[in-house]
Design a protein around this motif. Structure first.
Motif, short mmCIF file in Angstrom:
data_model
loop_
_atom_site.label_atom_id
_atom_site.label_comp_id
_atom_site.label_asym_id
_atom_site.label_seq_id
_atom_site.Cartn_x
_atom_site.Cartn_y
_atom_site.Cartn_z
N GLU A 6 1.00 -0.70 0.02
CA GLU A 6 -0.01 -0.21 -0.27
C GLU A 6 1.01 1.22 0.31
O GLU A 6 1.53 1.29 0.60
CB GLU A 6 -0.98 0.01 1.26
CG GLU A 6 -1.92 -1.07 1.48
CD GLU A 6 -1.06 -2.12 2.62
OE1 GLU A 6 -2.49 -2.96 3.02
OE2 GLU A 6 -0.50 -2.18 2.66
N GLY A 9 -1.34 7.21 2.37
CA GLY A 9 -0.97 7.60 3.53
C GLY A 9 -0.99 8.76 3.89
O GLY A 9 0.33 8.94 3.13
N LEU A 20 -5.06 6.41 -2.12
CA LEU A 20 -4.46 5.20 -1.83
C LEU A 20 -4.49 4.15 -2.85
O LEU A 20 -5.38 3.94 -3.38
CB LEU A 20 -5.31 4.09 -0.46
CG LEU A 20 -5.35 4.77 0.69
CD1 LEU A 20 -5.53 4.21 2.09
CD2 LEU A 20 -4.29 5.70 1.42
N CYS A 22 -2.62 0.45 -4.38
CA CYS A 22 -1.93 -0.98 -3.68
C CYS A 22 -1.71 -1.89 -5.00
O CYS A 22 -3.02 -2.22 -5.95
CB CYS A 22 -3.40 -1.51 -2.85
SG CYS A 22 -2.93 -3.64 -2.21
N TRP A 36 -9.73 -2.46 0.24
CA TRP A 36 -9.95 -1.92 1.83
C TRP A 36 -10.74 -1.89 2.98
O TRP A 36 -11.72 -2.11 2.21
CB TRP A 36 -10.07 -0.39 1.38
CG TRP A 36 -9.38 0.23 -0.02
CD1 TRP A 36 -9.46 0.31 -0.89
CD2 TRP A 36 -7.31 0.27 -0.08
NE1 TRP A 36 -8.06 0.43 -1.54
CE2 TRP A 36 -7.08 0.32 -1.39
CE3 TRP A 36 -6.57 0.19 1.04
CZ2 TRP A 36 -5.50 0.83 -1.53
CZ3 TRP A 36 -5.18 0.20 0.58
CH2 TRP A 36 -4.81 0.70 -0.34
N TYR A 93 -5.28 2.23 6.83
CA TYR A 93 -5.98 0.94 5.93
C TYR A 93 -5.05 0.14 5.75
O TYR A 93 -3.94 0.07 4.88
CB TYR A 93 -6.36 1.81 4.73
CG TYR A 93 -7.56 3.11 5.21
CD1 TYR A 93 -6.88 3.91 6.72
CD2 TYR A 93 -8.37 3.40 4.62
CE1 TYR A 93 -8.30 4.90 6.34
CE2 TYR A 93 -9.48 4.01 5.02
CZ TYR A 93 -9.23 4.79 6.35
OH TYR A 93 -10.24 5.66 6.44
N THR A 109 -1.18 0.83 5.55
CA THR A 109 -1.35 2.25 5.59
C THR A 109 -1.57 3.28 6.33
O THR A 109 -2.87 3.27 6.55
CB THR A 109 -1.08 2.76 4.07
OG1 THR A 109 -0.59 4.48 3.92
CG2 THR A 109 -2.55 2.84 3.30
N VAL A 111 -3.53 6.39 8.04
CA VAL A 111 -4.60 7.19 7.52
C VAL A 111 -4.51 8.49 8.51
O VAL A 111 -5.53 8.24 9.69
CB VAL A 111 -5.69 7.59 6.62
CG1 VAL A 111 -6.48 8.25 6.07
CG2 VAL A 111 -5.09 6.85 5.45
#
Length: 115
Positions: A6, A9, A20, A22, A36, A93, A109, A111
Motif C-alpha cells: 500500500e 496514506g 490510496l 495498492c 480496502w 487502512y 498505511t 491515514v
C-alpha cells in the motif's frame, strides 16, 4: 506467495482528500476481489470498500458518497479515492485480495484526519 504493497496514506485536515494505492504481485487468478479495510485504534478491522475483477463495487455505509474504489487489472492494482475526510476516518487502512479461498493482506498505511 502474494504480496500487497500500500501507499498514499498520511495526515490531512478534515474535508481534505487522499488517494490510496495498492499493488499486488505474485501468483493469483484473474477472477478475484480486491478491497480496502480499516482498523482504528482500539476497534476491530472493518470493511471500507471492495471491487471485483468485473468492477462490481461494495461500500460501507459510512463512506458512501465520499470514497471511490477502482482497480487496474493490467497493473494488478486497486485504488481508494477518499474525499470529504472526517476525523472518524482516522485508521490504518489495509489492502486485501481474495482469490477463491485464499485471503491476502497488506501491511497497512496510516491515514490521520485532523479536526
Amino acid at each position: 506467495q502474494v504480496q500487497l504493497v500500500e501507499s498514499g496514506g498520511g495526515l490531512v485536515q478534515a474535508g481534505g482528500s487522499l488517494r490510496l494505492s495498492c499493488a499486488a504481485s505474485g501468483r493469483f487468478t484473474s477472477i478475484n476481489t480486491m478491497g480496502w479495510y480499516r482498523q482504528a485504534s482500539g476497534k476491530q478491522r472493518e470493511l471500507v470498500a471492495t471491487i471485483t475483477s468485473r468492477s462490481s463495487t461494495n461500500y460501507a455505509d459510512s463512506v458512501k458518497g465520499r470514497f471511490a474504489i477502482s482497480r487496474d487489472n493490467v497493473k494488478n492494482s486497486v485504488y481508494l479515492q477518499m474525499n470529504s475526510l472526517k476525523p472518524e476516518d482516522t485508521a490504518v487502512y489495509y489492502c486485501n485480495l481474495r482469490d477463491g479461498w485464499a485471503n491476502y493482506w497488506g501491511r497497512g498505511t496510516q491515514v490521520t484526519v485532523s479536526s
